[in-house]
Design a protein around this motif. Structure first.
Motif, PDB file in Angstrom:
ATOM      1  N   THR A  30       0.822  -1.207   0.000  1.00 32.08           N
ATOM      2  CA  THR A  30       0.000   0.000   0.000  1.00 32.08           C
ATOM      3  C   THR A  30       0.863   1.267   0.000  1.00 32.08           C
ATOM      4  O   THR A  30       0.518   2.255  -0.654  1.00 32.08           O
ATOM      5  CB  THR A  30      -0.979  -0.014   1.191  1.00 32.08           C
ATOM      6  N   SER A  34       0.765   4.068  -2.894  1.00 31.06           N
ATOM      7  CA  SER A  34       0.384   5.413  -2.492  1.00 31.06           C
ATOM      8  C   SER A  34       1.443   6.451  -2.833  1.00 31.06           C
ATOM      9  O   SER A  34       1.272   7.621  -2.509  1.00 31.06           O
ATOM     10  CB  SER A  34       0.103   5.447  -0.981  1.00 31.06           C
ATOM     11  N   THR A 381      -7.862 -10.128   5.245  1.00 28.93           N
ATOM     12  CA  THR A 381      -8.669  -8.918   5.074  1.00 28.93           C
ATOM     13  C   THR A 381      -8.399  -7.891   6.164  1.00 28.93           C
ATOM     14  O   THR A 381      -8.265  -6.702   5.884  1.00 28.93           O
ATOM     15  CB  THR A 381     -10.171  -9.265   5.064  1.00 28.93           C
ATOM     16  N   ILE A 385      -7.008  -4.012   5.692  1.00 24.56           N
ATOM     17  CA  ILE A 385      -7.725  -2.828   6.175  1.00 24.56           C
ATOM     18  C   ILE A 385      -6.815  -2.007   7.090  1.00 24.56           C
ATOM     19  O   ILE A 385      -6.698  -0.781   6.946  1.00 24.56           O
ATOM     20  CB  ILE A 385      -9.009  -3.260   6.931  1.00 24.56           C
ATOM     21  N   LEU A 420     -15.454   0.546  11.296  1.00 24.48           N
ATOM     22  CA  LEU A 420     -14.173   1.199  11.514  1.00 24.48           C
ATOM     23  C   LEU A 420     -14.435   2.418  12.370  1.00 24.48           C
ATOM     24  O   LEU A 420     -15.181   3.316  11.969  1.00 24.48           O
ATOM     25  CB  LEU A 420     -13.536   1.612  10.184  1.00 24.48           C
TER      26      LEU A 420
ATOM     27  N   GLU B  52      -7.676  -5.623  -4.764  1.00 28.70           N
ATOM     28  CA  GLU B  52      -7.548  -5.967  -3.344  1.00 28.70           C
ATOM     29  C   GLU B  52      -8.527  -7.070  -2.961  1.00 28.70           C
ATOM     30  O   GLU B  52      -8.183  -8.020  -2.277  1.00 28.70           O
ATOM     31  CB  GLU B  52      -7.821  -4.733  -2.468  1.00 28.70           C
ATOM     32  N   PRO B 265      -4.638   4.194  -0.487  1.00 32.62           N
ATOM     33  CA  PRO B 265      -4.836   3.568   0.832  1.00 32.62           C
ATOM     34  C   PRO B 265      -6.279   3.166   1.118  1.00 32.62           C
ATOM     35  O   PRO B 265      -6.522   2.365   2.016  1.00 32.62           O
ATOM     36  CB  PRO B 265      -4.389   4.649   1.826  1.00 32.62           C
ATOM     37  N   VAL B 266      -7.219   3.726   0.362  1.00 37.38           N
ATOM     38  CA  VAL B 266      -8.619   3.349   0.605  1.00 37.38           C
ATOM     39  C   VAL B 266      -8.944   2.010  -0.063  1.00 37.38           C
ATOM     40  O   VAL B 266      -9.792   1.265   0.420  1.00 37.38           O
ATOM     41  CB  VAL B 266      -9.570   4.467   0.130  1.00 37.38           C
ATOM     42  N   PRO B 268      -7.361  -0.959  -0.100  1.00 39.12           N
ATOM     43  CA  PRO B 268      -7.334  -2.153   0.761  1.00 39.12           C
ATOM     44  C   PRO B 268      -8.417  -2.121   1.828  1.00 39.12           C
ATOM     45  O   PRO B 268      -8.820  -3.181   2.319  1.00 39.12           O
ATOM     46  CB  PRO B 268      -5.940  -2.115   1.399  1.00 39.12           C
ATOM     47  N   ILE B 269      -8.896  -0.947   2.184  1.00 35.16           N
ATOM     48  CA  ILE B 269      -9.931  -0.867   3.217  1.00 35.16           C
ATOM     49  C   ILE B 269     -11.263  -1.359   2.644  1.00 35.16           C
ATOM     50  O   ILE B 269     -11.906  -2.252   3.189  1.00 35.16           O
ATOM     51  CB  ILE B 269     -10.034   0.566   3.778  1.00 35.16           C
ATOM     52  N   GLY B 272     -10.935  -4.900   1.587  1.00 39.77           N
ATOM     53  CA  GLY B 272     -10.897  -5.766   2.763  1.00 39.77           C
ATOM     54  C   GLY B 272     -12.281  -6.005   3.335  1.00 39.77           C
ATOM     55  O   GLY B 272     -12.659  -7.143   3.633  1.00 39.77           O
ATOM     56  N   ILE B 273     -13.057  -4.955   3.475  1.00 38.53           N
ATOM     57  CA  ILE B 273     -14.431  -5.104   3.981  1.00 38.53           C
ATOM     58  C   ILE B 273     -15.245  -5.961   3.008  1.00 38.53           C
ATOM     59  O   ILE B 273     -15.948  -6.896   3.401  1.00 38.53           O
ATOM     60  CB  ILE B 273     -15.114  -3.723   4.156  1.00 38.53           C
ATOM     61  N   PHE B 295     -16.974   4.444   3.607  1.00 38.70           N
ATOM     62  CA  PHE B 295     -15.757   4.846   4.299  1.00 38.70           C
ATOM     63  C   PHE B 295     -15.300   6.176   3.731  1.00 38.70           C
ATOM     64  O   PHE B 295     -15.245   6.357   2.516  1.00 38.70           O
ATOM     65  CB  PHE B 295     -14.652   3.815   4.133  1.00 38.70           C
ATOM     66  N   GLY B 302     -15.877   4.132   9.209  1.00 36.27           N
ATOM     67  CA  GLY B 302     -16.400   3.096   8.329  1.00 36.27           C
ATOM     68  C   GLY B 302     -17.782   2.736   8.812  1.00 36.27           C
ATOM     69  O   GLY B 302     -17.942   2.092   9.842  1.00 36.27           O
TER      70      GLY B 302
END
Lengths: 649, 311
Positions: A30, A34, A381, A385, A420, B52, B265-266, B268-269, B272-273, B295, B302
């Motif tokens: 990541t 980025s 996962t 996150i 989150l 992802e 970076p968003v 993988p979030i 992932g969810i 998110f 989130g």
């Protein structure tokens, strides 16, 4: 959050990642995507098969290689233009000192153990470099930001010590399966296959003294002329039969407990004896050491099955036999390893037989392995996150966007509609000995306690210093280092064995000691207070350190008691989490965390639990006009931290 | 290394699977792992977030993964997608899905990863498909070029909006939906029926969607110059839906039209969810969230919202 702006911050940044495991793999990927261009990564571990389900930069063919190196190469494949520097090394090595840390704009932790986390925290404070700390367990995770002077440091809230079990619970009165596992792994396995010179509590009992203990030594010895099957049955009868009979003879012990049942091989395996001859031969001679398996030679396949007492007994005998026939050379040098199939089989079987004897439910090999190896649950996962959240915080830190720093919790079940959950970072704890100047206070019997005890129990174990120096005013009492001359070394060695009040510069009530660690560049002061008596039950160390709140042990199922055991090696029954993989938490702790997040449903205020923090109200980060305030929030987060979510790999 | 795990009854995990999946079996159990290994997943539209997601379910050990997206690699596709090697000699002439397939295969040799040729076309008709679960990541493209028989082969279908489909995805505000109600059903729920404190992202996304539709834009084909028109549309929609305009902050809409690329970076979030929810769906371990997840990297929250019309 316009991406142009952060791109500039990101491009010029030099970042240090500590850990190339579960979070580390995700994080390195990541960061590269980025726009980070100068990344350094430290990890001392090598790749194992059980990493591959989530550490996606690694392949089967990489097993055994350095995580840091392989991760670097994998990411360079899709981002060849960036610079990644890998170190296959322990972050606690002296090469990684404060000066090394100073070259970075931010440090990102994806670690798997408390010790290294504390160490990195101190170096970051010493170098004044912001730290972003993270951890995951199963579906739970957390990211926290630690910036010197602005937010709390990683150690502002004391972390729980690993769970240890009283020796007598392990040797005499197990009540849970984990006690049987500890017995099988730390005592029986170590006795039979480990270093014979190590102290072992296996035969320590209250009733009979040295004579039977001496005799017991002989029992475990395999005589050259003895048939290996015969030997196995003899060991079986001794530890599951004779030893239990001996224990039963002490009526006092069983007044309020269920009496265990002695197990003898002839009763358990009525018709079985002699039927498995030749099974070893079937297993084939060309097997590699780690593929030797009692399950395989007995035709048992499913590690999820719970074996009967008879099956456990067969596995026990078979595994013991295989150790002596196939792995003779290692005997005497073995320590339990969760990746050693035969060792896991032996420990599972032995723990189950003991459990059966004490009326404790039996467990499958899969479960037993998890307990014995302190294996932390991990899925890809959650790590992904958490890695995303780390990068978001890192970008804020690089832009010095202090108002927007957040600690974020990844929950398993939504709390207030959130999976989150961001929370404002806490302020530094003013009594934290790591990031503040506040002195600690140590109550101790200065006439009876030796300097050695202070060094071992306080300076090393509690304060976590690896290279300590102790000063009384300008007088040096103790110091560790490579460059000391012989006189000094001898001098310090002599000091260690002196009681405090008889040191060359006497330490008495009111003395202020200065303790420093060169590598960590940490210095703290301890105010000594003499106290005559200590409660043996509650204060077994004979010292009380205060001024910085020590977290209570995670579980208090048994009272600490060594009354029965006359042994000093309580360390032998501690469940130190494995360092090589994911953990720092024990299964019990994890369960607590999920309970917290479950019960953290809409009405968080109903969450019970005492808090070790000062009660303070916390505002949930919310940009809507109506702020929500939890009275009990700190107890919730506190539990979270205690149950700390900590893996990484 | 075949799929030894599925013998005649397919009930037992092999030793190899037990070793590889050890840590996750400790999370969701052997039964769930077996169900995962029998599931077939279809993904339409490759983005950084979807890359992802694919990584996550391949690592988790689904039976098979099929990818649909015929686009070739562009600079934009490279930016948030780690499955594509950056070497032009490698990617030249290949589609996104072919490249992703090659990378994904390496992650877990026990999962079959394949590519289906096809190019999603115009609007999706939700009733053409008989599938257990559909997950939309943001809005849908059209998959009508495939027949219902094709969809019937899959346990889970994930539809991601890409630049060639009808709707957009935003850098920081992304949503995904579970097929409790269909996506179409969900977005037709009247706004005034939502609770007072409802995610502003939900409304903002609907405004952007309507704007793109009206202007016949491709998803994400927006700039700051569109802001006045978007704000005007917001006003109209709020009036029509009897929603106080303050529920859709102008600043949010401004962010949504300003930068429409994925924020790495968003990915993988959300990925992932989404992975976690799909794993829950397949493994029958836990209820997937109902039914929208938002998110926003700006506030770090989130949030799950129930947009089923019957809370």
């Amino acid at each position: 959050m316009a991406s142009r702006k952060h791109l500039a911050a990101v491009k010029g940044a030099k970042v240090l990642m500590v850990g190339a495991g579960g979070i580390g793999c995700e994080l390195l990927k990541t960061l590269a995507l980025s726009g980070f261009q100068d990344i350094h990564i430290i990890d001392m571990d090598t790749i194992e098969v059980s990493n591959l389900n989530r550490q996606f930069l690694f392949r089967q063919s990489h097993v055994g290689q350095s995580k840091a190196k392989v991760a670097r190469e994998a990411v360079l494949k899709f981002r060849p233009e960036i610079s990644i520097t890998s170190y296959h090394a322990n972050v606690k090595d002296s090469d990684f000192n404060v000066d090394f840390f100073k070259q970075f704009n931010v440090v990102l932790n994806g670690l798997d153990n408390l010790d290294a986390r504390r160490h990195v925290n101190r170096l970051c404070l010493g170098a004044d470099v912001p730290l972003i700390e993270s951890g995951t367990t199963g579906f739970l995770g957390q990211v926290t930001v630690h910036v010197k002077g602005r937010t709390e440091c990683y150690e502002c809230q004391p972390k729980p010590a690993p769970k240890t079990y009283p020796v007598c619970t392990i040797t005499s009165t197990p009540s849970k399966f984990v006690h049987c596992i500890v017995w099988a792994k730390e005592l029986l396995f170590a006795k039979l296959f480990g270093d014979k010179n190590q102290a072992n509590d296996l035969n320590v009992r209250s009733s009979d003294g040295a004579s039977s203990s001496k005799q017991a030594e002989d029992v475990f010895e395999h005589r050259d002329d003895e048939d290996i099957e015969q030997y196995g049955r003899r060991i079986y009868d001794h530890v599951f039969g004779y030893n239990i009979e001996q224990a039963l003879s002490n009526e006092e012990t069983w007044k309020n407990r269920n009496r265990p049942k002695p197990m003898y091989i002839r009763d358990v395996m009525l018709n079985e004896l002699g039927q498995q001859n030749g099974s070893v031969e079937k297993n084939g001679a060309a097997n590699e050491v780690y593929s030797v398996s009692a399950m395989a030679s007995l035709g048992m396949k499913n590690p999820q099955d719970i074996w009967s007492l008879m099956e456990n007994s067969r596995v026990f005998l078979e595994a013991l036999k295989l150790f002596f026939m196939k792995r003779q050379k290692e005997i005497g040098n073995l320590t339990f390893d969760k990746d050693d199939q035969l060792a896991v089989e032996f420990v599972t079987a032995a723990a189950n037989i003991r459990a059966a004897s004490f009326g404790i439910p039996l467990h499958s090999l899969f479960e037993a392995k998890g307990i014995a190896g302190n294996i932390v649950h991990a899925v890809a996962t959650t790590n992904a996150i958490i890695a995303g959240l780390i990068v978001i915080e890192a970008i804020k830190v690089l832009q010095n966007d202090t108002k927007n720093y957040r600690m974020t919790y990844c929950l398993e079940h939504p709390a207030r509609k959130m999976l989150l959950m961001p929370v404002d970072p806490f302020e530094p704890n003013k009594s934290c000995y790591v990031c503040s100047e506040t002195p600690l206070s140590l109550e101790i019997n200065t006439h009876r306690t030796k300097l050695r005890d202070v060094v071992e129990k306080i300076v090393r174990a509690t304060l976590g210093m690896g290279l300590p120096l102790i000063m009384h005013g300008s007088a040096l009492l103790y110091e560790v280092g490579d460059d000391l001359d012989e006189d000094m070394v001898a001098n310090y060695a002599a000091n260690l064995d002196k009681v405090l009040s008889e040191l060359p510069t006497p330490v008495t009530s009111g003395t202020m000691l200065t303790i420093e660690d060169f590598l960590q560049e940490l210095s703290c002061k301890i105010n000594i207070k003499h106290r005559e008596e200590f409660d043996e039950e509650k204060e077994p160390d004979g010292m009380v350190l205060s001024g910085w709140t020590q977290a209570p042990a995670v579980a208090q199922d048994d009272k600490k008691s060594t009354a029965n055991a006359g042994s000093s090696s309580s360390a032998s029954s501690s469940m130190e989490p494995e360092k090589t993989d994911d953990i720092e938490t024990t299964p019990g702790k994890k369960r607590k965390l999920s309970e917290v997040s479950e019960s953290a449903n809409p009405e968080l205020s109903s969450v019970a639990g005492s808090s070790t923090r000062n009660p303070e109200k916390l505002e949930l980060v919310d940009d809507d006009d109506d702020l929500v305030i939890f009275d009990n929030w700190d107890s919730v987060t506190d539990k979270k931290i205690k149950c700390n979510v900590s893996s990484s790999s | 290394m075949g799929r030894l795990c599925l013998g005649m009854d397919g009930e037992e995990l092999t030793e190899q699977e037990t070793a590889l999946y050890d840590r996750q079996i400790r999370v969701w159990g052997a039964g769930a792992q077996r169900r995962l290994s029998k599931a077939h997943v279809l993904v339409c539209g490759i983005t950084g977030t979807i890359a992802e997601f694919c990584k996550n379910i391949v690592l988790a050990g689904v039976g098979s993964l099929t990818l649909v997206d015929d686009r070739v690699v562009t600079e934009d596709a490279l930016s948030a997608n780690f499955l594509i090697p950056s070497d032009e000699n490698v990617y030249a002439g290949k589609t996104l899905t072919e490249l992703c397939r090659d990378s994904l295969k390496d992650f877990n040799p026990m999962v079959r990863v394949s590519v289906e040729k096809g190019r999603p076309l115009m609007p999706l008709f939700p009733d053409i498909i008989e599938i257990k679960n559909i997950l939309h990541l943001d809005l849908t493209g059209d998959l009508s070029s495939f027949g219902s028989e094709f969809y019937g082969k899959f346990d889970v279908v994930v539809v991601s909006c890409c630049s060639f489909t009808t709707k957009k995805k935003n850098e920081e505000t992304i949503e995904c939906e579970l097929h409790y109600p269909s996506f179409e059903e969900s977005i037709s729920v009247p706004w005034k029926s939502f609770p007072r404190r409802f995610s502003k992202q939900y409304f903002a996304m609907r405004v952007i969607e309507r704007f793109e539709e009206a202007e016949q834009r491709k998803p994400g084909e927006l700039s700051i110059a569109d802001l006045p028109a978007v704000l005007k549309l917001k006003k109209e929609l709020c009036e029509a839906q009897s929603l106080n305009e303050s529920h859709i902050p102008n600043a949010l809409l401004e962010r949504l039209v300003t930068d429409t690329r994925e924020f790495p970076p968003v990915c993988p979030i959300i990925g992932g969810i989404l992975g976690q929810e799909v794993i829950k769906t397949i493994s029958e371990k836990g209820d997937p969230v109902k039914n929208f997840f938002f998110f926003d990297a700006m506030d770090g929250k989130g949030i799950i919202e129930d947009v089923s019309g019957n809370p």
